[in-house]
Design a protein around this motif. Sequence first.
Motif, PDB file in Angstrom:
ATOM      1  N   PRO A 158       0.816  -1.220   0.000  1.00 43.87           N
ATOM      2  CA  PRO A 158       0.000   0.000   0.000  1.00 43.87           C
ATOM      3  C   PRO A 158       0.849   1.270   0.000  1.00 43.87           C
ATOM      4  CG  PRO A 158      -0.847  -1.607   1.586  1.00 43.87           C
ATOM      5  CD  PRO A 158       0.433  -2.180   1.053  1.00 43.87           C
ATOM      6  N   GLN A 159       1.997   1.223   0.717  1.00 41.62           N
ATOM      7  CA  GLN A 159       2.842   2.433   0.797  1.00 41.62           C
ATOM      8  C   GLN A 159       3.434   2.826  -0.545  1.00 41.62           C
ATOM      9  OE1 GLN A 159       3.086  -0.438   2.537  1.00 41.62           O
ATOM     10  NE2 GLN A 159       4.545  -0.231   4.217  1.00 41.62           N
ATOM     11  N   SER A 160       3.532   1.889  -1.480  1.00 46.05           N
ATOM     12  CA  SER A 160       4.146   2.220  -2.778  1.00 46.05           C
ATOM     13  C   SER A 160       3.093   2.247  -3.887  1.00 46.05           C
ATOM     14  CB  SER A 160       5.238   1.202  -3.117  1.00 46.05           C
ATOM     15  OG  SER A 160       4.669  -0.089  -3.274  1.00 46.05           O
ATOM     16  N   SER A 161       1.836   2.545  -3.498  1.00 46.03           N
ATOM     17  CA  SER A 161       0.753   2.476  -4.486  1.00 46.03           C
ATOM     18  C   SER A 161      -0.071   3.753  -4.552  1.00 46.03           C
ATOM     19  CB  SER A 161      -0.164   1.291  -4.157  1.00 46.03           C
ATOM     20  OG  SER A 161       0.596   0.109  -4.053  1.00 46.03           O
ATOM     21  N   SER A 162       0.514   4.880  -4.153  1.00 45.61           N
ATOM     22  CA  SER A 162      -0.252   6.135  -4.252  1.00 45.61           C
ATOM     23  C   SER A 162      -0.477   6.437  -5.732  1.00 45.61           C
ATOM     24  CB  SER A 162       0.528   7.279  -3.599  1.00 45.61           C
ATOM     25  OG  SER A 162       1.673   7.561  -4.374  1.00 45.61           O
ATOM     26  N   PRO A 163      -1.569   7.139  -6.054  1.00 42.55           N
ATOM     27  CA  PRO A 163      -1.818   7.483  -7.461  1.00 42.55           C
ATOM     28  C   PRO A 163      -0.622   8.209  -8.076  1.00 42.55           C
ATOM     29  CG  PRO A 163      -3.715   8.066  -6.113  1.00 42.55           C
ATOM     30  CD  PRO A 163      -2.635   7.600  -5.172  1.00 42.55           C
ATOM     31  N   GLU A 164       0.046   9.064  -7.288  1.00 43.90           N
ATOM     32  CA  GLU A 164       1.195   9.826  -7.813  1.00 43.90           C
ATOM     33  C   GLU A 164       2.324   8.864  -8.189  1.00 43.90           C
ATOM     34  OE1 GLU A 164      -0.101  10.502  -4.648  1.00 43.90           O
ATOM     35  OE2 GLU A 164      -1.477  11.933  -5.569  1.00 43.90           O
ATOM     36  N   GLU A 165       2.618   7.936  -7.264  1.00 40.76           N
ATOM     37  CA  GLU A 165       3.725   7.008  -7.551  1.00 40.76           C
ATOM     38  C   GLU A 165       3.397   6.147  -8.779  1.00 40.76           C
ATOM     39  OE1 GLU A 165       6.042   5.061  -4.602  1.00 40.76           O
ATOM     40  OE2 GLU A 165       6.431   3.343  -5.894  1.00 40.76           O
ATOM     41  N   LEU A 166       2.172   5.655  -8.855  1.00 44.38           N
ATOM     42  CA  LEU A 166       1.842   4.781  -9.993  1.00 44.38           C
ATOM     43  C   LEU A 166       1.915   5.548 -11.310  1.00 44.38           C
ATOM     44  CD1 LEU A 166      -0.980   2.481  -8.516  1.00 44.38           C
ATOM     45  CD2 LEU A 166       1.511   2.247  -8.402  1.00 44.38           C
ATOM     46  N   GLN A 167       1.470   6.814 -11.284  1.00 42.84           N
ATOM     47  CA  GLN A 167       1.555   7.615 -12.518  1.00 42.84           C
ATOM     48  C   GLN A 167       3.018   7.871 -12.889  1.00 42.84           C
ATOM     49  OE1 GLN A 167      -0.625   8.021 -14.727  1.00 42.84           O
ATOM     50  NE2 GLN A 167      -2.176   7.123 -13.383  1.00 42.84           N
TER      51      GLN A 167
END
Length: 341
Positions: free
Chosen positions: A210-219
Amino acid sequence: MEETEQPLDFQALPKIELHAHLSGSISRECLHEVWVQKRERGETTLEDPLIVMPQGKFDYNLETFFPLFSKYIYALCNDIPSLTYTTTSVLEAFHADGVVYLELRTTPRAIPSANLTSEDYVRTILSCIAAFNTTHTSMRTSLLLSIDRRHSLPTALAIVSLASTLRTSGVVGIDLCGDPSVGEISSLVPAFHAARAQGLPCTLHFAEAPQSSSPEELQTLLSFAPERLGHVIHVPEDVRGEIERRKLGLELCLSCNVHAGMVVGGFGEHHFGWWWRRGCPIALSTDDVGVFGSSLSNEYALVAKHFGLNRRDICELARSPIEAIFGSEEDKNWLRKRMWV
Ligand SMILES: CNc1ncnc2c1ncn2[C@@H]1O[C@H](COP(=O)(O)O)[C@@H](O)[C@H]1O
């Protein structure tokens, strides 16, 4: 499996492994052998690997998993003989399990105590691979260089540059890996742009926790234009749609995800079920067979069992990553001829 079918020999099935971390693929027996040798020579005060990682223990979670490398495995595999011995043992194990094409990945690391630069480290691994490719022509292996999420931009850029230099020696691409709870991805953007500019294919650990799945990171990760993604666990619907539209190769590691508690509901609920036949090539993969203890043939057996895939489905699945390998067209043609239909 259908009732009327002969049981499939998952070991004999020619398989493609695209997501295997070198240091995590070393069996504990092999680590033990290295440890015995070093202890006899008075070269180590480390505890026996079979005590640190007891036989039969596979339930490492993300908190207990990453320190295994930084605190233990790297301290044991710390010179040319131990790197050569463990790498060859990893190659032998994949070969014995019926893998015909392997993209191994590793994080370049300098070993000052042995006077090795990170380039020396990578060249040592590449020479083991080259020797193995020569003597075991039924399996082809190449190497991806991993950038760790915690790396600084200069280190990441140096890895891209090294990958570029070693392209003619067996390096075929770049990986982004590391503890998903740490690291700031945005600082690494120029390194992935450099990889792109140099035509190096990329695969990224994607939405692993979950910590590496923010919308910003995924984009940000999708803006690197990766060819493949690993894990793809916490992926919101719109991002799944984008992955499907791009037909990205997916490296799915069921046992790792289940044993490490990264997914809920066990094997039958794994997101393999959602991605199967959505048009993205799927490479079932082991991730870290030395830690999680499940060979690639066992991953195929698990999928057959939990998702009811018959022989034809399994052969289709095993062939599906051919188009997603980072190897050459000649490698793809070779695989098309070898893989079962
Ligand atoms: C749970 N799955 C995973 N997620 C993220 N990164 C992983 C990983 N499994 C392994 N690594 C990465 O690979 C390194 C060890 O192999 P190499 O020294 O590179 O060969 C680990 O330190 C970690 O950064």
